[in-house]
Every structure is written in structure tokens, then in C-alpha cells.
Design a protein around this motif. Structure first.
Motif, short mmCIF file in Angstrom:
data_model
loop_
_atom_site.label_atom_id
_atom_site.label_comp_id
_atom_site.label_asym_id
_atom_site.label_seq_id
_atom_site.Cartn_x
_atom_site.Cartn_y
_atom_site.Cartn_z
N PHE A 130 0.31 11.99 7.38
CA PHE A 130 -0.90 12.74 7.07
C PHE A 130 -0.52 13.87 6.13
CE2 PHE A 130 -4.13 11.53 10.25
CZ PHE A 130 -3.36 10.73 11.06
N SER A 131 -1.42 14.23 5.23
CA SER A 131 -1.14 15.38 4.37
C SER A 131 -2.44 16.07 3.97
CB SER A 131 -0.39 14.94 3.12
OG SER A 131 0.03 16.07 2.38
N THR A 132 -2.29 17.32 3.58
CA THR A 132 -3.42 18.03 2.96
C THR A 132 -3.29 17.96 1.43
OG1 THR A 132 -2.18 20.09 3.12
CG2 THR A 132 -3.75 19.64 4.89
N ASP A 133 -2.22 17.30 0.97
CA ASP A 133 -1.93 17.24 -0.46
C ASP A 133 -2.37 15.87 -1.02
OD1 ASP A 133 -0.80 17.01 -2.94
OD2 ASP A 133 1.24 17.50 -2.31
N GLY A 134 -3.48 15.89 -1.75
CA GLY A 134 -4.05 14.65 -2.27
C GLY A 134 -3.12 13.94 -3.24
N GLN A 135 -2.37 14.73 -4.02
CA GLN A 135 -1.49 14.13 -5.02
C GLN A 135 -0.40 13.29 -4.34
OE1 GLN A 135 0.87 16.87 -7.26
NE2 GLN A 135 0.78 15.63 -9.11
N LEU A 136 0.05 13.78 -3.19
CA LEU A 136 1.10 13.07 -2.46
C LEU A 136 0.58 11.69 -2.02
CD1 LEU A 136 3.87 12.98 -1.07
CD2 LEU A 136 2.79 14.00 0.92
N GLY A 137 -0.62 11.67 -1.45
CA GLY A 137 -1.20 10.40 -1.01
C GLY A 137 -1.32 9.43 -2.17
N ASN A 138 -1.81 9.92 -3.31
CA ASN A 138 -1.95 9.03 -4.47
C ASN A 138 -0.60 8.47 -4.90
OD1 ASN A 138 -4.65 9.51 -4.53
ND2 ASN A 138 -4.52 11.18 -6.04
N ALA A 139 0.41 9.34 -4.93
CA ALA A 139 1.73 8.90 -5.38
C ALA A 139 2.31 7.85 -4.43
CB ALA A 139 2.68 10.09 -5.48
N LEU A 140 2.10 8.05 -3.13
CA LEU A 140 2.70 7.12 -2.16
C LEU A 140 1.96 5.79 -2.10
CD1 LEU A 140 3.51 9.51 0.82
CD2 LEU A 140 5.14 8.42 -0.72
N LEU A 141 0.67 5.82 -2.41
CA LEU A 141 -0.13 4.60 -2.21
C LEU A 141 -0.35 3.78 -3.49
CD1 LEU A 141 -2.89 6.01 0.19
CD2 LEU A 141 -0.92 4.58 0.78
N HIS A 142 -0.14 4.41 -4.64
CA HIS A 142 -0.45 3.68 -5.88
C HIS A 142 0.42 2.42 -5.98
CE1 HIS A 142 -1.35 2.57 -9.91
NE2 HIS A 142 -2.25 3.54 -9.98
N PRO A 143 -0.21 1.23 -6.17
CA PRO A 143 0.58 -0.02 -6.18
C PRO A 143 1.70 -0.02 -7.23
CG PRO A 143 -1.79 -0.46 -6.45
CD PRO A 143 -1.64 1.03 -6.35
N ARG A 144 1.47 0.71 -8.33
CA ARG A 144 2.48 0.72 -9.40
C ARG A 144 3.77 1.44 -8.96
NH1 ARG A 144 1.89 3.73 -14.32
NH2 ARG A 144 -0.03 4.54 -13.43
N HIS A 145 3.66 2.29 -7.93
CA HIS A 145 4.82 3.10 -7.56
C HIS A 145 5.77 2.41 -6.59
CE1 HIS A 145 2.08 6.66 -8.78
NE2 HIS A 145 2.57 6.01 -9.81
N HIS A 146 5.33 1.25 -6.06
CA HIS A 146 6.24 0.40 -5.26
C HIS A 146 6.95 1.14 -4.14
CE1 HIS A 146 6.74 -3.02 -8.44
NE2 HIS A 146 5.47 -2.69 -8.21
N VAL A 147 6.22 1.97 -3.41
CA VAL A 147 6.86 2.68 -2.29
C VAL A 147 6.98 1.70 -1.12
CG1 VAL A 147 6.64 4.61 -0.67
CG2 VAL A 147 5.95 4.90 -3.06
#
Ligand code: URA
Length: 260
Positions: A130-147
Motif C-alpha cells: 500500500f502507498s500514498t505515493d501514486g507515482q510508486l504504484g504506477n512504476a510498480l504496476l506498469h507492464p513495461r517495467h517488468h516488476v
């Protein structure tokens, strides 16, 4: 010390007077209950005076708060935490039918704006960030980032080498071919086996569908890591704030994603 009647702690970006235990929780010192224990133990001072009364309020912009004489600050307004989600909880912050949801398990009043990063099925357990940081969620979930996300699946039967290879190479589901995965067998049994699988996509019920497609139903599914964060020994239904090494590791994921 701030002593106003309102218990509100945010007003847009401006942080206004709040209960001391809430301040300590927001500063990452301990949970709100843990902070109350610190206060009653006489370990918390405000402007040099020991405060044990649980109703006391502070103004984070004016008052100096210490725990064991070490200053506590709300510096980073973003909070990220890990929950070990139990079965039976929906990954949502509210439910119109009042069913149990993950918001019931995390400190939403201490950390306004907390939201889950991605989702786990109701019948999946394990690591939910969970986070209050929206940018973090986008970075972790974006399919291109292959997390990468790793799951421990208890499946029916035993996997053979050929099936492991099929899962790893990618199999065709109704919504297309899966990306390469990593699979290792942790425990083999005639009835059930425990298998670890790492994927970097986030399709609906993906792991269950992948195993079903190769003829092995999943009996139980637990997420044990998400990117650099491990579930570790966190108890079912409990949450913890990330430590500074974990926060740094996530920051690196965000930095790398901005370069892509
Ligand atoms: N894959 C699934 O099948 N379920 C989850 O909850 C997560 C991944």
C-alpha cells in the motif's frame, strides 16, 4: 502544544494539529497502538516535557517531539507499507455490500490516501503493498517495467519437467500468451505440490489460470514477494511499514522506470 478540538490532521497539503499518537504513527515511529504504549511508558517528550496523556495534541510545524530523546519528524509525507492479506478480504478500500476489505486491515486514518498497489484475489493470501505515493504504484504496476512478483502455489498433483518448461516458456490463455515465467518446485507430493512461480504480468487470476491450463488446479496461493520487497515473517492479517532499505530499493525501481 497545539490543543484544538478538531482531530483532522490534514487540510490539503498543510498538516494541522493532531493527536500525539497519530503524529508518531505518521512519523513512522510505531503503529498508533505502539505509539500509545511509548507514551504511557514515558518515553515521549514534547518540547522537552514527558507526555503520557493519550489525548494530547501537537502541531507538527511548531512542536518538537522526541522518543527516547531522539527527534521524530513527519518528513516524507508519503507512506508505504506491506500487508499479509488473509483469505476472504477483497482488494478494495470500500465495498458497497460491506464485505471484508483490505482497508479494514491497514491504518487508513493515520495515513490518509493509502491505496493498494495492484490486487490479490479474495482467495489469495500474502504480500500486498500500500502507498500514498501514486507515482510508486504506477512504476510498480506498469507492464513495461517488468516488476517481478513471486507466488507460492499449492497445486494438485506433481509437475513434470515438460510442464515446468511450458509454464516458463509461456502458455496461451484466453487473453493471449503469457510472458516467460520462472518456476521451481519446493515440495513434491502425489496429492499436492508446492511450486514457486515468478511472473511480471498482472492479468486477472493469472497464476491460477496458468496452472489450470496445464492441468493442475491451484488449491492455495500466496504472494511472497513484489519487486524488491519480501513478505518475510509478517503475520497473516498484519501490516508493517517498509524499512529504509526497502524504501530505497523501491525508489530505485521508480528511478529506473523513469528512464524507460
Ligand atoms: N494470480 C492469481 O491467480 N491470483 C492472484 O491473486 C494473483 C495472481
Amino acid at each position: 502544544m497545539g490543543n484544538v478540538s478538531s482531530d483532522a490532521d490534514t487540510n490539503g497539503e498543510r498538516i494541522v494539529p493532531m493527536r500525539l499518537q497519530k503524529f508518531l504513527a505518521r512519523a513512522g515511529v510505531a503503529s498508533r497502538r505502539g505509539s500509545e504504549n511509548l507514551m504511557t511508558a514515558g518515553r515521549v517528550k514534547v518540547n522537552g516535557i514527558v507526555i503520557t496523556e493519550l489525548g494530547s495534541k501537537v502541531d507538527p510545524l511548531i512542536d518538537e517531539v522526541t522518543v527516547d530523546d531522539i527527534p521524530a519528524h513527519i518528513t516524507d509525507t508519503s507512506t508505504t507499507l506491506a500487508l499479509n492479506k488473509p483469505v476472504g478480504y477483497l482488494t478494495t478500500m470500500s465495498d458497497p455490500f460491506d464485505r471484508p476489505c483490505v482497508a479494514d486491515l491497514v491504518p487508513v486514518t493515520d495515513h490518509p490516501g493509502l491505496y493498494p498497489i495492484g490486487r490479490l484475489d479474495g482467495d489469495t493470501t500474502g504480500l500486498l503493498l500500500f502507498s500514498t505515493d501514486g507515482q510508486l504504484g504506477n512504476a510498480l504496476l506498469h507492464p513495461r517495467h517488468h516488476v517481478s512478483k513471486t507466488y507460492e502455489a499449492t497445486i494438485e498433483g506433481m509437475l513434470n519437467r515438460k510442464t515446468i518448461h511450458r509454464l516458463e516458456a509461456g502458455i496461451t490463455l484466453t487473453d493471449g500468451m503469457t510472458a516467460p515465467a520462472r518456476v521451481s518446485v519446493i515440495e513434491k507430493g502425489k496429492q499436492n505440490s508446492i511450486v514457486r512461480i515468478s511472473i511480471h504480468e498482472g492479468r486477472n487470476r493469472q497464476v491460477r489460470r496458468m496452472f489450470r491450463a496445464v492441468g493442475h488446479d491451484v488449491c492455495a496461493l500466496k504472494r511472497i514477494s513484489f519487486g524488491p520487497i519480501q513478505l518475510g515473517s509478517l503475520e497473516l492479517g498484519h501490516w508493517r511499514l517498509l524499512n529504509s532499505q526497502e524504501t530505497t530499493a523501491l525508489d530505485e525501481v521508480v528511478q529506473r522506470s523513469m528512464l524507460k
